[in-house]
Write a protein that holds these residues in place. Structure first.
Motif, PDB file in Angstrom:
ATOM      1  N   GLN A 258       0.830  -1.199   0.000  1.00 37.26           N
ATOM      2  CA  GLN A 258       0.000   0.000   0.000  1.00 37.26           C
ATOM      3  C   GLN A 258       0.867   1.253   0.000  1.00 37.26           C
ATOM      4  N   VAL A 259       0.295   2.336  -0.578  1.00 35.69           N
ATOM      5  CA  VAL A 259       1.022   3.599  -0.729  1.00 35.69           C
ATOM      6  C   VAL A 259       0.110   4.751  -0.293  1.00 35.69           C
ATOM      7  N   PRO A 260       0.696   5.925   0.016  1.00 34.66           N
ATOM      8  CA  PRO A 260      -0.127   7.055   0.488  1.00 34.66           C
ATOM      9  C   PRO A 260      -1.033   7.623  -0.613  1.00 34.66           C
ATOM     10  N   LEU A 261      -2.204   8.135  -0.167  1.00 30.33           N
ATOM     11  CA  LEU A 261      -3.169   8.805  -1.039  1.00 30.33           C
ATOM     12  C   LEU A 261      -3.743   9.998  -0.272  1.00 30.33           C
ATOM     13  N   VAL A 262      -3.868  11.165  -0.950  1.00 28.58           N
ATOM     14  CA  VAL A 262      -4.337  12.381  -0.298  1.00 28.58           C
ATOM     15  C   VAL A 262      -5.813  12.607  -0.631  1.00 28.58           C
ATOM     16  N   LEU A 263      -6.626  12.799   0.427  1.00 22.79           N
ATOM     17  CA  LEU A 263      -8.047  13.087   0.250  1.00 22.79           C
ATOM     18  C   LEU A 263      -8.354  14.493   0.769  1.00 22.79           C
ATOM     19  N   ASP A 264      -9.344  15.137   0.173  1.00 27.54           N
ATOM     20  CA  ASP A 264      -9.877  16.406   0.679  1.00 27.54           C
ATOM     21  C   ASP A 264     -11.180  16.128   1.414  1.00 27.54           C
ATOM     22  N   TRP A 265     -11.397  16.814   2.537  1.00 26.11           N
ATOM     23  CA  TRP A 265     -12.638  16.624   3.275  1.00 26.11           C
ATOM     24  C   TRP A 265     -13.351  17.962   3.477  1.00 26.11           C
ATOM     25  N   ALA A 266     -14.636  17.891   3.761  1.00 25.67           N
ATOM     26  CA  ALA A 266     -15.441  19.085   4.040  1.00 25.67           C
ATOM     27  C   ALA A 266     -16.568  18.684   4.986  1.00 25.67           C
ATOM     28  N   ILE A 267     -17.261  19.699   5.509  1.00 30.92           N
ATOM     29  CA  ILE A 267     -18.336  19.471   6.481  1.00 30.92           C
ATOM     30  C   ILE A 267     -19.675  19.538   5.768  1.00 30.92           C
ATOM     31  N   GLU A 268     -20.462  18.470   5.935  1.00 32.39           N
ATOM     32  CA  GLU A 268     -21.815  18.375   5.389  1.00 32.39           C
ATOM     33  C   GLU A 268     -21.821  18.689   3.894  1.00 32.39           C
ATOM     34  N   ASN A 269     -22.982  19.061   3.386  1.00 28.19           N
ATOM     35  CA  ASN A 269     -23.121  19.395   1.964  1.00 28.19           C
ATOM     36  C   ASN A 269     -23.707  20.784   1.777  1.00 28.19           C
ATOM     37  N   LYS A 270     -23.475  21.657   2.758  1.00 28.78           N
ATOM     38  CA  LYS A 270     -24.032  23.005   2.711  1.00 28.78           C
ATOM     39  C   LYS A 270     -22.949  24.017   2.351  1.00 28.78           C
ATOM     40  N   THR A 271     -23.388  25.151   1.839  1.00 29.56           N
ATOM     41  CA  THR A 271     -22.479  26.268   1.652  1.00 29.56           C
ATOM     42  C   THR A 271     -22.350  27.020   2.970  1.00 29.56           C
ATOM     43  N   CYS A 272     -21.383  27.934   3.031  1.00 27.79           N
ATOM     44  CA  CYS A 272     -21.205  28.730   4.252  1.00 27.79           C
ATOM     45  C   CYS A 272     -22.469  29.517   4.574  1.00 27.79           C
ATOM     46  N   GLU A 273     -23.063  30.080   3.546  1.00 31.14           N
ATOM     47  CA  GLU A 273     -24.261  30.894   3.756  1.00 31.14           C
ATOM     48  C   GLU A 273     -25.385  30.048   4.348  1.00 31.14           C
ATOM     49  N   GLU A 274     -25.540  28.819   3.838  1.00 27.98           N
ATOM     50  CA  GLU A 274     -26.588  27.942   4.343  1.00 27.98           C
ATOM     51  C   GLU A 274     -26.267  27.465   5.761  1.00 27.98           C
ATOM     52  N   ALA A 275     -25.002  27.162   6.028  1.00 26.15           N
ATOM     53  CA  ALA A 275     -24.619  26.646   7.349  1.00 26.15           C
ATOM     54  C   ALA A 275     -24.806  27.701   8.435  1.00 26.15           C
ATOM     55  N   LYS A 276     -24.540  28.964   8.117  1.00 22.47           N
ATOM     56  CA  LYS A 276     -24.649  30.026   9.126  1.00 22.47           C
ATOM     57  C   LYS A 276     -26.091  30.271   9.571  1.00 22.47           C
ATOM     58  N   ARG A 277     -27.052  29.819   8.766  1.00 18.69           N
ATOM     59  CA  ARG A 277     -28.456  30.021   9.156  1.00 18.69           C
ATOM     60  C   ARG A 277     -28.833  29.177  10.374  1.00 18.69           C
ATOM     61  N   ASN A 278     -28.122  28.079  10.567  1.00 16.89           N
ATOM     62  CA  ASN A 278     -28.371  27.225  11.732  1.00 16.89           C
ATOM     63  C   ASN A 278     -27.189  27.381  12.678  1.00 16.89           C
ATOM     64  N   ALA A 279     -27.235  28.410  13.504  1.00 15.90           N
ATOM     65  CA  ALA A 279     -26.104  28.759  14.362  1.00 15.90           C
ATOM     66  C   ALA A 279     -25.754  27.632  15.331  1.00 15.90           C
ATOM     67  N   SER A 280     -26.744  26.844  15.737  1.00 13.59           N
ATOM     68  CA  SER A 280     -26.479  25.792  16.721  1.00 13.59           C
ATOM     69  C   SER A 280     -25.652  24.650  16.132  1.00 13.59           C
ATOM     70  N   ALA A 281     -25.706  24.470  14.786  1.00 12.69           N
ATOM     71  CA  ALA A 281     -24.954  23.383  14.154  1.00 12.69           C
ATOM     72  C   ALA A 281     -23.763  23.909  13.357  1.00 12.69           C
ATOM     73  N   TYR A 282     -23.563  25.214  13.336  1.00 10.81           N
ATOM     74  CA  TYR A 282     -22.466  25.820  12.578  1.00 10.81           C
ATOM     75  C   TYR A 282     -21.137  25.424  13.211  1.00 10.81           C
ATOM     76  N   ALA A 283     -20.217  24.870  12.407  1.00  9.64           N
ATOM     77  CA  ALA A 283     -19.000  24.260  12.945  1.00  9.64           C
ATOM     78  C   ALA A 283     -17.897  25.263  13.239  1.00  9.64           C
ATOM     79  N   CYS A 284     -17.914  26.456  12.629  1.00 14.37           N
ATOM     80  CA  CYS A 284     -16.844  27.432  12.852  1.00 14.37           C
ATOM     81  C   CYS A 284     -17.145  28.203  14.140  1.00 14.37           C
ATOM     82  N   VAL A 285     -16.838  27.579  15.290  1.00 14.69           N
ATOM     83  CA  VAL A 285     -17.278  28.122  16.579  1.00 14.69           C
ATOM     84  C   VAL A 285     -16.253  29.065  17.204  1.00 14.69           C
ATOM     85  N   SER A 286     -15.015  29.024  16.762  1.00 16.76           N
ATOM     86  CA  SER A 286     -13.985  29.837  17.399  1.00 16.76           C
ATOM     87  C   SER A 286     -14.116  31.296  16.985  1.00 16.76           C
TER      88      SER A 286
END
Length: 802
Positions: A258-286
């Motif tokens: 086996q050899v290394p492989l690089v993956l990209d990840w993201a949170i859910e399937n929402k855009t930033c604008e859509e995610a910010k509408r639900n403040a309780s589930a918004y991941a950028c908490v800092s």
């Protein structure tokens, strides 16, 4: 994420596949659970959560066990720490081993299995293919296209990689890579360019794929020195080709398959604008953090980053903290002078120490100088300024002289000296040599908004001279050295043309690389626009085509054009051949009087019969076939082109229409074909058929037919054409022009239709030197065909009638 799977691995290998399928079904069957997780408060991990496994740090949102990772309703951030048979702790995402992960870059590095295909010396045949595949549908991972490469190793190997799902809604993807070996001695360490090893890129957004080998390319014939082929998707930076990968099993053994492989990840399937509408589930908490949409587009999720000047984990409360740019060894010291950096919240500044001055950001700090030092500095600066000003003045003088020299060379190159001498020898000549500055002022430095036309021979600008007269200024294109040398002389000849139907040439400018001509401005556009009604845009809305004009006006324009060409051929001294007669080169003034323009392809008629042109010029659809065949431009070439213009006036069709069938592209060939088949009326414009008698239209068509003769010596001269069109123009304006042939005969002869037998019948074309004629074709059947009736009168008899 499911593991590597193969179609033929037996019962044990099928278990992980079945388990992945069950998990996928569980997730698809429990939308309420997923929605509940998305709606939950963006949780924070417990302080007791395991944050390290096998020497690998596990930053949040990744985590091991419930409550330790970000809950997104899928397997993206769920990890496990398992102890393997060798006694080592290894980190897994489902059943895929993880090497490391990056919160800042939004990436995860995993181990990817190598797909081998080897020759079996026992069975003396190739082993069955494994048909490896990956499917990451139950995660929000995508394979990084920039960091990874599809790699094939072997000496006779062709492998394919194919997407299982659509890539970013662009459809399925498939590509291959082939590695060959001209000889083992040709292999080279570190080289993966097709000899023993090849690599190819993959598309963006790939999240599922399979790998297979081409059966025709195998190692059966070379099993003695290269028994196996390998195919794998691998991190490019982690792969270094070795020749022993081809000649032995080192590639599999050294990398444990086996050899290394690089993956990209993201949170859910929402855009930033859509995610910010639900403040309780918004991941950028800092605090001091910001949201960034995934680079894979809408619906691909989002990431969190610390703001500029801050670093840390934006997914944790107070996870982003100020960076001390002045002391942090990860960053280059930001100031150019050591010891001058001062950290601030979210930034820094550089200031010189006490009693020093300067630029600590990208310069130096020096001790304060005395007043004398300041005076010396001011004196030196003043001297430097004086030096710069003096040097600038000298440069400007030199540049001005150089420009003047260049202008003199251009003036001489374009025949300006010959033209100037000719102008001095001819008193009262109305021709002006304009300067470049005058024409730049007239056109506002050749502003594109002043462009009124572009063609093969140059660009035309509208301008206003210093005395307020509106002119047309044309930048010409010269194709050869002979044209350049004789340009001034030929312009002098053209300037002497004084005809009411030829656009007046006021002068030219020869002190530039591309000569410019100054013509009288004709305001009413071209005959092309008048005939074809070219629509113009107004604020984005189309304007209806211009209305058609009466046939009498068309005939008058044709006659005026013929008069102008006849003048150029017969009375200009020396005679001038236009060379590019077409409807777009016939301008119309306020009274719709025709004005022949654009002499860009024109030439003085050759006195030497052997003189040929080296480059055929003109416009497709109007070009004389004889000219194209012999490269000899004659006055009969203009006659042919005028015949096409006459057809456009009769038919309102374009000379060349590339959208038509092959036999209908050229108007001239279509006209001759239909005329020969007796179908003239089918090609004529409906308006002219309604306005004029068919006999008159047939006469005009006959003139066009004779102009379009293939042999130039069989065509009429423009003088003959002009005279015939003048007579037909008068007939078209007469009240009885629309009557039938018998009524016209009666009117012209002063007899009743029954006395038509007194009219002379002839099949010849009468000369205009002593007669005038009106041609009529009557559909009378004589000897099984149509008979042409030509009525001949003495000049004074016709004039008394007309």
């Amino acid at each position: 994420m499911p593991p590597n799977c193969t179609a033929e691995r037996g019962r044990d290998s099928a278990k992980p596949m079945m388990l992945a399928l069950i998990i996928a079904l569980v997730f698809s069957a429990r939308p309420a659970v997923v929605e509940a997780a998305a709606a939950a408060t963006a949780m924070q991990p417990s302080a007791t959560c395991q944050r390290r496994c096998g020497g690998i740090d596990i930053p949040y949102p990744f985590g091991i066990g419930p409550g330790c990772h970000l809950e997104t309703g899928d397997w993206t951030f769920m990890l496990s720490c398992n102890r393997t048979a060798d006694g080592r702790d290894r980190l897994y995402n489902y059943q895929i081993e993880v090497l490391d992960m990056s919160v800042r870059h939004g990436q995860l590095r995993i181990y990817n299995s190598i797909n081998p295909w080897c020759y079996n010396s026992t069975t003396r045949a190739m082993n069955d293919q494994s048909n490896w595949w990956y499917n990451m549908d139950i995660t929000n991972y995508r394979i990084n296209d920039a960091a990874n490469r599809f790699t094939v190793i072997g000496c006779n190997s062709l492998a394919y990689i194919q997407s299982v799902n659509d890539t970013r809604n662009d459809g399925r993807y498939m590509t291959g890579c082939m590695a060959m070996c001209p000889g083992v001695d040709r292999l080279a360490n570190g080289s993966c360019a097709g000899v023993g090893c090849c690599q190819t890129a993959i598309p963006s957004g790939l999240n599922a794929y399979n790998v297979s080998f081409e059966e025709k390319f195998n190692t059966t014939a070379i099993e003695n020195y290269s028994p196996c082929s390998y195919a794998v998707l691998v991190e490019a930076a982690a792969f270094d080709f070795r020749t022993t990968y081809v000649t032995s099993d080192e590639f599999m053994v050294a990398n444990d398959g086996q050899v290394p492989l690089v993956l990209d990840w993201a949170i859910e399937n929402k855009t930033c604008e859509e995610a910010k509408r639900n403040a309780s589930a918004y991941a950028c908490v800092s605090g001091n953090s910001e949201c960034v949409d995934s680079k894979y587009g809408r619906g691909s999720g989002y990431l969190c980053n610390c703001s500029a000047g801050y670093d840390g984990n934006p997914y944790l409360l107070d996870g982003c903290h100020d960076i001390n740019e002045c002391e942090d060894k990860r960053f280059k010291y930001p100031c150019s002078v050591p010891g001058t950096c001062t950290n601030t919240v979210g930034g820094f500044y550089c200031s010189c120490p006490h009693k020093t001055t300067g630029n600590a950001y990208n310069g130096t700090c020096e001790k304060d100088k005395s007043q004398t030092g300041w005076q010396i500095a001011i004196g030196v600066s003043s001297g430097f300024v004086v030096l710069i000003v003096t040097a600038s003045c000298l440069y400007m003088i030199h540049a001005k002289r150089r420009m003047a020299k260049i202008k003199r060379e251009y003036f001489k190159q374009h025949g300006g000296l010959i033209l100037f001498e000719e102008m001095k020898s001819r008193q009262g000549l109305s021709f002006t040599l304009f300067t470049e500055e005058e024409l730049e002022a007239a056109t506002n430095r050749f502003d594109e908004r002043n462009v009124i036309g572009k063609g093969a021979n140059g660009t035309v600008y509208r301008g206003t001279t210093k005395d307020g007269e509106t002119v047309a200024i044309k930048k010409c294109r010269l194709s050869n050295e002979r044209q350049k040398k004789e340009f001034g002389k030929e312009m002098l000849i053209l300037s002497q043309i004084n005809h009411r139907n030829v656009v007046k040439l006021y002068g030219c400018c020869l002190e530039v690389e591309v000569p410019m001509l100054v013509y009288k401005y004709i305001p009413n556009g071209t005959l092309y626009r008048l005939i074809h009604g070219v629509p113009r845009s107004r604020g984005g809305d189309s304007v209806a085509p211009a209305p058609r004009v009466p046939f009498s006006l068309r005939l008058r324009i044709a006659h005026q054009t013929a008069e102008a060409l006849a003048y150029l051929h017969s009375w200009a001294s020396p005679p001038i051949i236009h060379g590019d007669v077409k409807t777009s080169n016939i301008l119309l003034d306020e009274d719709y009087t025709a004005m022949v323009s654009d002499f860009g392809a024109s030439t003085v008629a050759p006195t030497d019969q052997a003189q040929l042109v080296t480059l055929v010029q003109g416009t497709c659809g109007y070009l004389d076939p004889e000219y194209m065949r012999t490269c000899k431009l004659t006055d009969k070439s203009d006659v042919y082109s005028f015949g096409v213009v006459l057809l456009e006036l009769l038919t309102c069709r374009k000379a060349l229409n590339l959208e038509e069938l092959e036999e209908e592209k050229y108007l001239s060939s279509q006209f001759l074909l239909m005329l020969g088949e007796g179908r003239l009326q089918e090609i004529l414009d409906e308006q002219v058929k309604a306005e004029q008698s068919i006999e008159l239209l047939e006469e005009v068509a006959d003139i066009a037919k004779r102009c379009l003769e293939m042999a130039g010596d069989r065509r009429p001269t423009m003088r003959q054409v002009a005279e015939e069109l003048q007579q037909l123009s008068r007939v078209s304006q007469h009240p009885w022009a629309g009557q039938d042939s018998e009524e016209i005969l009666a009117l012209l002869s002063g007899a009743s239709p029954s006395t038509a037998s007194e009219v002379e019948l002839t099949t010849r074309n009468p000369s205009f030197t002593d007669t005038a004629y009106i041609g009529i074709r009557s559909p009378r059947i004589m000897s099984g065909g149509l008979v042409r009736i030509t009525i001949i009168f003495r000049r004074h008899e016709v004039s008394s009638i007309l």
